[in-house]
Design an enzyme around this catalytic site. Structure first.
Site, mmCIF file in Angstrom:
data_model
loop_
_atom_site.group_PDB
_atom_site.id
_atom_site.type_symbol
_atom_site.label_atom_id
_atom_site.label_comp_id
_atom_site.label_asym_id
_atom_site.label_seq_id
_atom_site.Cartn_x
_atom_site.Cartn_y
_atom_site.Cartn_z
ATOM 1 N N GLY A 1 0.834 -1.250 -0.076
ATOM 2 C CA GLY A 1 0.070 0.065 -0.031
ATOM 3 C C GLY A 1 0.906 1.353 -0.049
ATOM 4 O O GLY A 1 0.609 2.205 -0.864
ATOM 5 N N ASP A 2 1.955 1.249 0.602
ATOM 6 C CA ASP A 2 2.771 2.279 0.828
ATOM 7 C C ASP A 2 3.552 2.573 -0.652
ATOM 8 O O ASP A 2 3.783 3.577 -1.146
ATOM 9 C CB ASP A 2 4.333 2.335 1.942
ATOM 10 C CG ASP A 2 3.492 1.689 3.294
ATOM 11 O OD1 ASP A 2 2.250 2.329 3.401
ATOM 12 O OD2 ASP A 2 4.121 0.879 3.796
ATOM 13 N N ALA A 3 3.840 1.446 -1.318
ATOM 14 C CA ALA A 3 4.645 1.535 -2.326
ATOM 15 C C ALA A 3 3.377 2.088 -3.792
ATOM 16 O O ALA A 3 3.814 2.937 -4.503
ATOM 17 C CB ALA A 3 5.051 0.029 -2.975
#
Ligand code: 26A
Length: 352
Positions: free
Chosen positions: A305-307
Site C-alpha cells: 500500500g505504501d509503494a
C-alpha cells in the site's frame, strides 16, 4: 534538484519473518492487520529475532512511500521527516533512504531507541505489530528548525502517514495548514483500520486540509463504521470523504481506495481534478483495473500500500494524469510485492 515532496511519519525498522502462524496464535494477532504493540506483545520483539531466517528492512509506512516516490522522481526530490533514536537502527534507516534517494531530516532523541515493526508473514498476509519508541516523541519544534523549515518551504507536495496521528495531531495539523494556506498539495494515508476507528477525531480534524486521501478497502470500511455511514461499500465511502468540507477550495479532493488485487477506485469532489482528469460525465468514482500477479510472483505484501502511494505521488508530483499516476502506483505496488518487505527493484525499472 529541488525538494518537491516532503513526507512525514514514524521511522521504523521492520523485523520480518515468514511462516509465522505460531507467532500469530501465541500473541493473538490477526493475519492481516497493523496495530500498536501493548504490554503482552513486548516479548515478541525478543522472540522474532531468534527466528531463522529473519530479515531486517527499512520500514515505517510514510518512509516506505517516500522511498517509493523517490523511485519515480528525479534524484533529490524527496525528503522525509520523523523521529528516531541515536542508534544503529536509525543509521540503517538513513542509509536505506540515502541509497534510494530520500533525504532524511530526522529529529534525533539521544537515549531513546528507534521504533521497530514486527512483520509476520503467513501466506500472502502480513501482520504488523509496532513499537514506536522514539517515533512518538516527535515534537512540532522540529518543523521550525532551519533545516526542516527550508524543506517545507521548498516542497510543493506533502504526504502524511495517518499512523502519525496516534501520538498527537499538532505537528500534522501544522504541516497540513501550512500546505493548505500556501496552496500546496497535502496528501494523507488512512494507514490502517484502527486509525479511522480509534483516532476518528484526529482524522476528522485533518480532512479539511487534505487534497488527497489514500486508503484501502478495510480502512474505508472502518471509516464508514466509525462515522455511521449508511452506505459502506468502498465507492460510497470514497465519495463521502471526497465531498467533506475542504479548506483550500482551489482544487478538488481526490480519494483513492486500493483493494489489493481488485481494482482501485478514485473519487473526486468535483468532476475535474487538478490534473484535468475525471471530466464531467465520466464515472466518479472511477475504476482503475489492477493486473493480477501470479501466485509464484508474490513474495509478500508488506509495504504494498505504501509503494502504491509512493508510485502514485511520484507521478502526480510530476504532473502526470490521474490514470498515469494510478498506474505508476500499481506498478510500484507490484514491484514491492515481488520483493521481501517494502523494497523496490534495483537497478530501477522504468515505470513512467
Ligand atoms: C503507528 N503504527 C502502528 C505504525 C506502523 C507503521 N508505520 C508507522 N506507524 N505500523 C506498521 N507500519 C509500517 O507499515 C509498513 C507496511 O505498510 C511498517 O513498518 C511497514 O513497513
Amino acid at each position: 534538484m529541488a525538494i518537491t515532496l516532503v513526507c512525514m511519519g514514524n521511522p521504523l525498522l521492520d523485523i520480518q519473518v515468514s511462516k509465522g502462524e505460531d507467532l500469530l496464535a501465541k500473541y493473538e494477532l490477526k493475519a492481516n492487520d497493523a496495530i500498536l504493540a501493548d504490554e503482552k506483545h513486548m516479548p515478541l520483539y525478543e522472540e522474532i529475532i531468534t527466528r531463522d531466517p529473519v530479515t531486517y528492512v527499512a520500514g515505517g509506512a510514510a518512509q516506505n512511500a517516500a522511498r517509493g516516490a523517490a523511485y519515480v522522481l528525479p534524484a533529490g526530490s524527496v525528503a522525509y521527516i520523523g523521529a528516531v533514536g541515536k542508534d544503529d537502527l536509525a543509521e540503517s534507516l538513513k542509509a536505506a533512504n540515502e541509497k534510494e534517494g530520500v533525504q532524511s531530516a530526522y529529529q534525533v532523541f539521544d537515549g531513546q531507541k528507534t521504533g521497530a515493526c514486527a512483520v509476520i508473514i503467513t501466506g500472502h498476509d502480513r501482520s504488523l505489530t509496532t513499537t514506536l519508541r522514539a517515533a512518538e516523541s516527535f515534537t512540532p519544534s522540529h518543523l521550525a528548525t532551519p533545516e526542516v523549515k527550508a524543506l517545507i518551504e521548498e516542497a510543493k507536495f506533502f504526504y502524511l502517514g495517518g499512523f502519525f496521528l496516534t501520538h498527537g495531531i499538532e505537528s500534522a495539523l501544522e504541516l497540513a495548514k501550512t500546505a493548505s494556506e500556501s496552496g500546496k498539495t497535502f496528501a494523507m494515508n488512512l494507514s490502517a483500520p484502527f486509525i479511522p476507528q480509534f483516532f476518528k477525531a484526529q482524522v476528522d480534524q485533518m480532512l479539511p486540509f487534505c487534497d488527497i486521501v489514500i486508503g484501502n478497502e478495510s480502512e474505508a470500511a472502518a471509516y464508514a463504521e466509525s462515522h455511521g455511514l449508511s452506505a459502506t461499500d468502498p465507492a460510497s465511502v470514497a465519495t463521502a470523504i471526497a465531498n467533506l468540507p475542504k479548506q483550500n477550495a482551489s482544487r478538488p479532493r481526490l480519494v483513492i481506495i486500493t483493494q489489493g488485487a481488485s481494482s482501485t477506485l478514485v473519487a473526486s469532489s468535483s468532476p475535474t481534478d487538478a490534473a484535468g482528469n475525471l471530466h464531467a460525465g465520466e464515472e466518479n468514482p472511477k475504476t482503475f483495473p489492477v493486473t493480477k500477479m501470479a501466485d509464484d510472483e508474490i513474495v509478500d505484501t508488506n509495504g504494498a500500500g505504501d509503494a502504491f502511494a509512493g508510485g502514485f505521488l511520484g507521478a502526480f508530483v510530476q504532473g502526470k494524469s490521474l490514470t498515469q499516476s494510478v498506474e505508476a502506483g500499481h506498478a510500484l505496488g507490484q514491484i514491492c510485492v515481488g520483493q521481501i518487505g517494502p523494497q523496490f527493484k534495483f537497478p530501477k525499472v522504468q515505470i513512467l
